[in-house]
Design an enzyme around this catalytic site. Structure first.
Site, PDB file in Angstrom:
ATOM      1  N   GLY A 185      -4.848  -1.652   4.942  1.00 13.02           N
ATOM      2  CA  GLY A 185      -4.030  -2.763   4.457  1.00 13.02           C
ATOM      3  C   GLY A 185      -4.702  -4.114   4.675  1.00 13.02           C
ATOM      4  O   GLY A 185      -4.743  -4.959   3.784  1.00 13.02           O
ATOM      5  N   ARG A 186      -5.247  -4.334   5.869  1.00  8.16           N
ATOM      6  CA  ARG A 186      -5.849  -5.645   6.166  1.00  8.16           C
ATOM      7  C   ARG A 186      -7.240  -5.788   5.566  1.00  8.16           C
ATOM      8  O   ARG A 186      -7.901  -6.802   5.762  1.00  8.16           O
ATOM      9  CB  ARG A 186      -5.848  -5.903   7.671  1.00  8.16           C
ATOM     10  CG  ARG A 186      -6.455  -4.801   8.512  1.00  8.16           C
ATOM     11  CD  ARG A 186      -6.093  -4.965   9.992  1.00  8.16           C
ATOM     12  NE  ARG A 186      -6.521  -3.821  10.798  1.00  8.16           N
ATOM     13  CZ  ARG A 186      -5.811  -2.708  10.959  1.00  8.16           C
ATOM     14  NH1 ARG A 186      -4.648  -2.574  10.343  1.00  8.16           N
ATOM     15  NH2 ARG A 186      -6.264  -1.720  11.697  1.00  8.16           N
TER      16      ARG A 186
ATOM     17  N   HIS B 270      -4.964 -33.289  17.123  1.00  8.59           N
ATOM     18  CA  HIS B 270      -3.832 -34.116  17.555  1.00  8.59           C
ATOM     19  C   HIS B 270      -2.694 -33.258  18.085  1.00  8.59           C
ATOM     20  O   HIS B 270      -1.552 -33.702  18.148  1.00  8.59           O
ATOM     21  CB  HIS B 270      -3.377 -35.002  16.397  1.00  8.59           C
ATOM     22  CG  HIS B 270      -4.451 -35.962  15.987  1.00  8.59           C
ATOM     23  ND1 HIS B 270      -4.630 -37.178  16.583  1.00  8.59           N
ATOM     24  CD2 HIS B 270      -5.459 -35.820  15.099  1.00  8.59           C
ATOM     25  CE1 HIS B 270      -5.691 -37.780  16.045  1.00  8.59           C
ATOM     26  NE2 HIS B 270      -6.220 -36.969  15.142  1.00  8.59           N
TER      27      HIS B 270
ATOM     28  N   GLU C 226      -4.775  -6.700  14.790  1.00 13.38           N
ATOM     29  CA  GLU C 226      -4.239  -5.398  14.376  1.00 13.38           C
ATOM     30  C   GLU C 226      -5.350  -4.340  14.422  1.00 13.38           C
ATOM     31  O   GLU C 226      -5.099  -3.166  14.671  1.00 13.38           O
ATOM     32  CB  GLU C 226      -3.616  -5.475  12.977  1.00 13.38           C
ATOM     33  CG  GLU C 226      -2.642  -4.341  12.699  1.00 13.38           C
ATOM     34  CD  GLU C 226      -1.900  -4.470  11.373  1.00 13.38           C
ATOM     35  OE1 GLU C 226      -2.527  -4.305  10.317  1.00 13.38           O
ATOM     36  OE2 GLU C 226      -0.670  -4.734  11.385  1.00 13.38           O
TER      37      GLU C 226
ATOM     38  N   GLU D 193      10.423  -4.631   4.683  1.00 13.86           N
ATOM     39  CA  GLU D 193      10.523  -6.038   4.258  1.00 13.86           C
ATOM     40  C   GLU D 193      10.261  -6.152   2.757  1.00 13.86           C
ATOM     41  O   GLU D 193      11.003  -6.796   2.005  1.00 13.86           O
ATOM     42  CB  GLU D 193       9.493  -6.911   4.994  1.00 13.86           C
ATOM     43  CG  GLU D 193       9.748  -7.096   6.477  1.00 13.86           C
ATOM     44  CD  GLU D 193       9.097  -6.032   7.341  1.00 13.86           C
ATOM     45  OE1 GLU D 193       8.788  -4.931   6.816  1.00 13.86           O
ATOM     46  OE2 GLU D 193       8.904  -6.293   8.544  1.00 13.86           O
TER      47      GLU D 193
ATOM     48  N   LYS E 142       9.526  -0.749  14.204  1.00 13.18           N
ATOM     49  CA  LYS E 142      10.132  -0.359  12.923  1.00 13.18           C
ATOM     50  C   LYS E 142      11.243   0.674  13.160  1.00 13.18           C
ATOM     51  O   LYS E 142      12.328   0.583  12.590  1.00 13.18           O
ATOM     52  CB  LYS E 142       9.079   0.277  12.001  1.00 13.18           C
ATOM     53  CG  LYS E 142       8.025  -0.672  11.466  1.00 13.18           C
ATOM     54  CD  LYS E 142       7.113   0.076  10.478  1.00 13.18           C
ATOM     55  CE  LYS E 142       5.873  -0.698  10.126  1.00 13.18           C
ATOM     56  NZ  LYS E 142       4.900   0.062   9.345  1.00 13.18           N
TER      57      LYS E 142
ATOM     58  N   LYS F  73       0.839  -1.200   0.000  1.00 17.16           N
ATOM     59  CA  LYS F  73       0.000   0.000   0.000  1.00 17.16           C
ATOM     60  C   LYS F  73       0.877   1.254   0.000  1.00 17.16           C
ATOM     61  O   LYS F  73       0.687   2.161  -0.789  1.00 17.16           O
ATOM     62  CB  LYS F  73      -0.922  -0.027   1.230  1.00 17.16           C
ATOM     63  CG  LYS F  73      -1.789   1.204   1.342  1.00 17.16           C
ATOM     64  CD  LYS F  73      -2.746   1.126   2.521  1.00 17.16           C
ATOM     65  CE  LYS F  73      -3.416   2.483   2.708  1.00 17.16           C
ATOM     66  NZ  LYS F  73      -4.374   2.513   3.799  1.00 17.16           N
TER      67      LYS F  73
HETATM   68  O1  F6P Z   1       2.373  -4.130   9.911  1.00 24.08           O
HETATM   69  C1  F6P Z   1       1.840  -2.892   9.649  1.00 24.08           C
HETATM   70  C2  F6P Z   1       1.316  -2.759   8.267  1.00 24.08           C
HETATM   71  O2  F6P Z   1       1.175  -1.414   8.044  1.00 24.08           O
HETATM   72  C3  F6P Z   1       0.000  -3.510   8.019  1.00 24.08           C
HETATM   73  O3  F6P Z   1      -1.089  -2.815   8.494  1.00 24.08           O
HETATM   74  C4  F6P Z   1       0.032  -3.649   6.540  1.00 24.08           C
HETATM   75  O4  F6P Z   1      -0.899  -4.584   6.090  1.00 24.08           O
HETATM   76  C5  F6P Z   1       1.465  -4.058   6.333  1.00 24.08           C
HETATM   77  O5  F6P Z   1       2.192  -3.286   7.272  1.00 24.08           O
HETATM   78  C6  F6P Z   1       1.999  -3.860   4.949  1.00 24.08           C
HETATM   79  O6  F6P Z   1       1.950  -2.527   4.556  1.00 24.08           O
HETATM   80  P1  F6P Z   1       2.156  -2.109   3.046  1.00 24.08           P
HETATM   81  O7  F6P Z   1       1.082  -2.734   2.232  1.00 24.08           O
HETATM   82  O8  F6P Z   1       2.109  -0.613   3.023  1.00 24.08           O
HETATM   83  O9  F6P Z   1       3.509  -2.622   2.610  1.00 24.08           O
END
Ligand code: F6P
Length: 522
Positions: free
Chosen positions: A265-266, A382, A351, A214, A491, A208
């Site tokens: 995002g979620r 199990h 979240e 990452e 972060k 987003k």
């Molecule tokens: O972990 C925090 C967060 O902002 C989530 O809410 C989101 O889904 C994820 O990181 C990834 O964010 P982006 O889509 O901006 O890379």
């Protein structure tokens, strides 16, 4: 919009009083023995999802009081404000409008959802992006030279599309291998790259913000690998799914599909973030997925409160969390294709509702999000079901079962279904023995969600149901379910620590972090 925090309503005290006099001693065995209509009374149909709530510690009085709590808290007004596009995500000054992503274009047959100039304008943007994204998905599907699609994203840019792509594997007819890389741990990307050929791979960079460390690290490494292998045609082998198209372009990706700030995002897999699913099941399948969710949106928006399934589930969540003091909920999907559902729901619930202050920033005097966890049945049986049956904690279980199997192996599906029924039954009835190791106390609550078939429509409905349930419990708790400030501190600290791993500088660090850092460098 007038929201009243749940603990400031008259109903809250009444529920507490009722819990003390009757609620805490409620036993499911007695409730079923005393009421032959209990199943009918506490089960209901919602679009494409049947829900049996009867094996929960609920009676008619509790439900009435909880419904009163919802009325007094202004949940319905809050819901209407979300649908109308008010800035219900107040800390970020954003609308919360994922319901628009699955709404049919205007003029819409089969929807009575409210319209105005602003909604129509957003809807037009939604549909032109959707059309472009689905046309692209179809072109990728038709391109036999592309054999592998790699989604690089994390959190909402990974969990939703991954969960849904796995769940709808029976509808996957693209012939492509789908990969999902999320972790900054290079082992994950390295293991995936080993399986790929540069000329037959499409990378989707899903973010987003297009700043998540990452995803950016994995995207940079994927691009470096692509170039090192002689790849040149980035426009053909990379696409970005983002609200930050400028950053994607600056990164060197020119094929982009956008979405908007008002998509959390979620809550984003219904947007361009759903591209991996669209490639896997095709444009028609993706439309069916959206239609299923829209059906649930309409249910949430219009059904009377007492038969409004997201409202009923959320009230139960509040009843358990705030009055019984249950700390977690176990998700038990009895369908192996739903194996990422627990992880997906973890982000959705925890979240969204893992907050300790209300929307005004004031500390809460009650608990919010439970811990969600689980594994597909029958595997969980199990592993940890021992604790669910005989442990000291009571953990409400949410079973998800699917009536129809899409394989033809004889015997398996009946065995699976008999197990899910048996587990729910065993938790509820228990078994009195001589009072020792073989004693099962019973009275362990569970909810049973049943789908006729696992299809794009029913998955869409199931997920929209969960989204709205999280909205309602967050609304009752008076929190903002649509921000996530709690992920920021880690972060910032990681950014500070990273150069110290190279330099060894431990100035200002606490003793433990300094000690571990030194050990990692030794
Ligand atoms: O972990 C925090 C967060 O902002 C989530 O809410 C989101 O889904 C994820 O990181 C990834 O964010 P982006 O889509 O901006 O890379």
């Amino acid at each position: 919009m007038s929201r009243v925090r749940c603990d400031r309503t008259a109903a809250w005290g009444q529920i507490q009083a009722y819990y003390e006099t009757s609620g805490k001693d409620f036993h499911l065995r007695d409730a079923f023995a005393n009421d032959p209509q209990r199943f009918a009374r506490f089960s209901q149909d919602a679009p494409l999802v049947f829900a049996d709530l009867s094996k929960n510690r609920l009676d008619a009085v509790t439900e009435d009081l909880l419904l009163e709590l919802a009325q007094q808290s202004g949940v319905l007004e809050h819901r209407d404000a979300m649908f109308a596009g008010e800035k219900v995500n107040a800390t970020e000054q954003r609308e919360v409008w994922h319901v628009l992503l699955r709404r049919p274009p205007k003029p819409a047959l089969g929807t009575t959802a409210p319209s105005d100039g602003r909604i129509d304008a957003e809807l037009a943007k939604v549909h032109s992006t959707l059309d472009a994204m689905l046309a692209y998905a179809e072109s990728v599907r038709a391109d036999t030279s592309i054999t592998d699609v790699v989604n690089i994203g994390i959190g909402g840019s990974d969990l939703g599309p991954q969960m849904a792509t796995l769940a709808l594997d029976a509808f996957a007819d693209s012939g492509k291998r789908m990969h999902f890389v999320s972790n900054v741990d290079g082992h994950e990307l390295a293991a995936t790259l080993k399986q790929l050929k540069v000329y037959s791979t499409l990378f989707l960079i899903a973010s987003k913000t297009f700043t998540t460390i990452e995803t950016m690290t994995n995207a940079r490494s994927a691009k470096a690998w692509f170039e090192a292998q002689g790849g040149t045609d980035t426009a053909r082998h990379f696409a970005a799914l983002t609200t930050n198209v400028a950053a994607a372009n600056a990164f060197g990706v020119t094929t982009t599909f956008g979405f908007w700030d008002w998509v959390g995002g979620r809550y984003s897999m219904w947007s361009a973030i759903g591209l991996p699913l669209a490639i896997s099941i095709g444009a028609e399948g993706f439309h069916r997925f959206l239609a299923g969710a829209h059906g649930m949106d309409e249910h949430f928006r219009t059904a009377p409160i007492e038969t409004n399934l997201p409202v009923r589930l959320a009230l139960l969540d509040v009843w358990y969390r705030n009055f019984h003091g249950f700390t977690s909920r176990s998700i038990a999907p009895y369908h192996s294709a739903l194996r990422r559902l627990p992880a997906y729901l973890q982000q959705l619930e925890m979240e969204s509702n893992g907050k300790r202050v209300d929307a005004g920033g004031e500390a809460l005097a009650f608990d919010t999000s439970p811990v969600l966890w689980g594994e597909p049945g029958t595997n969980g049986q199990h592993a940890y079901f021992q604790m669910l049956h005989q442990g000291t904690d009571v953990v409400p279980v949410e079973f998800v079962a699917v009536k129809k199997a899409r394989h033809t192996l004889p015997g398996h599906h009946d065995l699976l279904l008999s197990n899910v029924l048996a587990q729910a039954q065993a938790l509820m009835v228990g078994k009195a023995d001589v009072g020792g190791h073989k004693d099962f106390p019973g009275n362990r609550p569970s909810t049973f969600l049943l789908l006729e078939d696992l299809t794009p429509e029913s998955l869409g409905a199931l997920i929209a149901l969960q989204e709205h349930r999280v909205f309602v419990s967050g609304s009752l708790w008076g929190i903002n379910s649509f921000d996530q400030w709690g992920v920021e501190l880690g972060k910032v600290l990681a950014k500070d620590i990273e150069p110290r791993l190279a330099s060894g500088d431990v100035t200002g660090l606490d003793g433990s972090t300094a000690g571990l850092l030194a050990r990692l460098r030794a």
